[in-house]
Design an enzyme around this catalytic site. Structure first.
Site, PDB file in Angstrom:
ATOM      1  N   ASP A 280      -3.928  -1.210  22.509  1.00 28.03           N
ATOM      2  CA  ASP A 280      -4.638  -0.187  21.702  1.00 28.03           C
ATOM      3  C   ASP A 280      -4.618   1.248  22.568  1.00 28.03           C
ATOM      4  O   ASP A 280      -5.045   1.327  23.547  1.00 28.03           O
ATOM      5  CB  ASP A 280      -6.178   0.029  21.121  1.00 28.03           C
ATOM      6  CG  ASP A 280      -6.162  -1.089  19.990  1.00 28.03           C
ATOM      7  OD1 ASP A 280      -5.327  -1.065  19.278  1.00 28.03           O
ATOM      8  OD2 ASP A 280      -7.274  -1.673  19.816  1.00 28.03           O
TER       9      ASP A 280
ATOM     10  N   TYR B 267       4.462  -5.964  17.784  1.00 23.55           N
ATOM     11  CA  TYR B 267       4.673  -5.067  16.411  1.00 23.55           C
ATOM     12  C   TYR B 267       5.682  -3.839  16.849  1.00 23.55           C
ATOM     13  O   TYR B 267       6.758  -3.632  16.102  1.00 23.55           O
ATOM     14  CB  TYR B 267       3.498  -4.942  15.786  1.00 23.55           C
ATOM     15  CG  TYR B 267       3.641  -3.979  14.643  1.00 23.55           C
ATOM     16  CD1 TYR B 267       3.898  -4.352  13.215  1.00 23.55           C
ATOM     17  CD2 TYR B 267       3.582  -2.629  14.975  1.00 23.55           C
ATOM     18  CE1 TYR B 267       3.698  -3.531  12.407  1.00 23.55           C
ATOM     19  CE2 TYR B 267       3.308  -1.500  13.627  1.00 23.55           C
ATOM     20  CZ  TYR B 267       3.506  -1.988  12.562  1.00 23.55           C
ATOM     21  OH  TYR B 267       3.819  -1.502  11.323  1.00 23.55           O
TER      22      TYR B 267
ATOM     23  N   PHE C  35       0.779  -1.087   0.055  1.00 20.12           N
ATOM     24  CA  PHE C  35      -0.096   0.091   0.000  1.00 20.12           C
ATOM     25  C   PHE C  35       0.976   1.244  -0.114  1.00 20.12           C
ATOM     26  O   PHE C  35       0.755   2.324  -0.907  1.00 20.12           O
ATOM     27  CB  PHE C  35      -1.042  -0.048   1.155  1.00 20.12           C
ATOM     28  CG  PHE C  35      -1.794   1.494   1.356  1.00 20.12           C
ATOM     29  CD1 PHE C  35      -2.424   1.941   0.579  1.00 20.12           C
ATOM     30  CD2 PHE C  35      -1.679   2.025   2.780  1.00 20.12           C
ATOM     31  CE1 PHE C  35      -2.876   3.175   0.708  1.00 20.12           C
ATOM     32  CE2 PHE C  35      -2.211   3.031   2.980  1.00 20.12           C
ATOM     33  CZ  PHE C  35      -3.014   3.715   1.819  1.00 20.12           C
TER      34      PHE C  35
END
Length: 316
Positions: free
Chosen positions: A266, A139, A11
């Site tokens: 998150d 990550y 992307f």
């Protein structure tokens, strides 16, 4: 100049390749995807190969001016599911590449990191590049490790890395629903008539930056020998609840939402301070969130484009 782009069919990479080729640069893409995610129609050299394959090609590295590293095999959710694979697929090949660059005498690398995962829960907003790095996902840990290796090679081996930390990039052709990118995920679900999953109550705030703005900063970092770490965002936060309201207003439709418990990886709010990139490169974001949403929604047939793609002036 000759730019090698790792992940140039993904992307972000494919949008960057379009911009780099249009600027007159020779581009060689290394990717495990056979075709660009973003169908830009630009001509470039292509190799169906990995980061490890590039590390083994000293001759090509000697012929290049800069490596732009956009390749990564995971996102936060998938990295958490298999942290060891995140390391073996991403960190180890990067270190091998840095060694190969030193052998080849190639000093310049632009590395696409993360503007959210590396910081963890913010101690201040907006977040400066000097903010402590306290990732809460596998990550983010691997991205921080990659940055630290780049810094070590800069001090010990003379590399001149520029690290770009994007906030939440979005745009046309972003990819699979649900893995990455709230804007495109919500719009794709709206187009399909399906419900979106809201992790938490919608109060999570993110900094959404259009792919055109990300690719402009990557090109500026590739063209100019200015090592350092640079945030890349819009500089403005938007809650997920407000994002859905904006999508509903622009499209004239209502996205169905189902709620799920908040995820522990998150952070509640991520908004980046982008002044360092402005000072170094004269860069600033040009695509507003509303214009960017209209851009993606138009590509999905959710809105009619009025006199173009609806972007703000100067978006490029």
């Amino acid at each position: 100049m000759h730019i090698i782009v790792l992940g140039g069919n993904g992307f972000i990479g494919s949008h960057f390749v379009k911009r780099a080729v249009a600027a007159g640069h020779r581009v060689t893409v290394f990717d495990l995807l056979a075709k660009p995610r973003h169908d830009h129609g630009m001509a470039f050299d292509f190799r169906l190969a990995s980061t490890a394959d590039l590390a083994a090609d000293i001759g090509l590295l000697r012929a290049a001016d800069v490596v732009v590293h956009c390749a990564y095999s995971t996102v936060p959710a998938t990295a958490n599911a298999n942290p060891a694979r995140d390391i073996t697929d991403n960190l180890i090949p990067l270190v091998a590449l840095l060694d190969a660059m030193c052998v080849a005498g190639l000093r310049r690398i632009v590395y696409l990191s993360s503007g959210g995962a590396v910081y963890g829960p913010p101690q201040m907003v907006p977040i400066l590049e000097t903010h402590p790095l306290d990732p809460i996902s596998a990550y983010g840990v691997t991205k921080v490790a990659a940055e630290k290796y780049l810094g070590m090679y800069a001090v010990n081996r003379g590399l001149r890395p520029a690290v770009i930390r994007p906030a939440n990039p979005y745009g046309v052709d972003q990819g699979k629903v649900g893995l990455l990118g709230a804007v495109t995920t919500f719009l794709n679900l709206l187009a399909a008539g399906e419900a979106a999953t809201m992790w938490g109550d919608g109060s999570i705030v993110r900094d959404f930056v259009h792919i055109d703005d990300v690719s402009r900063l990557l090109l500026a970092a590739a063209e100019q020998d200015r090592p350092g770490i640079y945030n890349c965002g819009s500089g403005v936060g938007c809650s997920l609840a407000a994002l859905i309201e904006t999508i509903d207003r622009i499209t004239g439709r209502q996205l169905m939402v189902k709620y799920a418990p908040a995820r522990d990886f998150d952070p509640s709010e991520i908004v980046l301070d982008i002044n360092a990139a402005h000072r170094a490169f004269g860069w600033e974001p040009c695509v507003s969130l509303e214009a960017g949403i209209r851009d993606v929604a138009g590509s999905l047939g959710l809105v009619r484009s009025a006199g173009g793609n609806g972007r703000s002036a100067g978006s490029g």
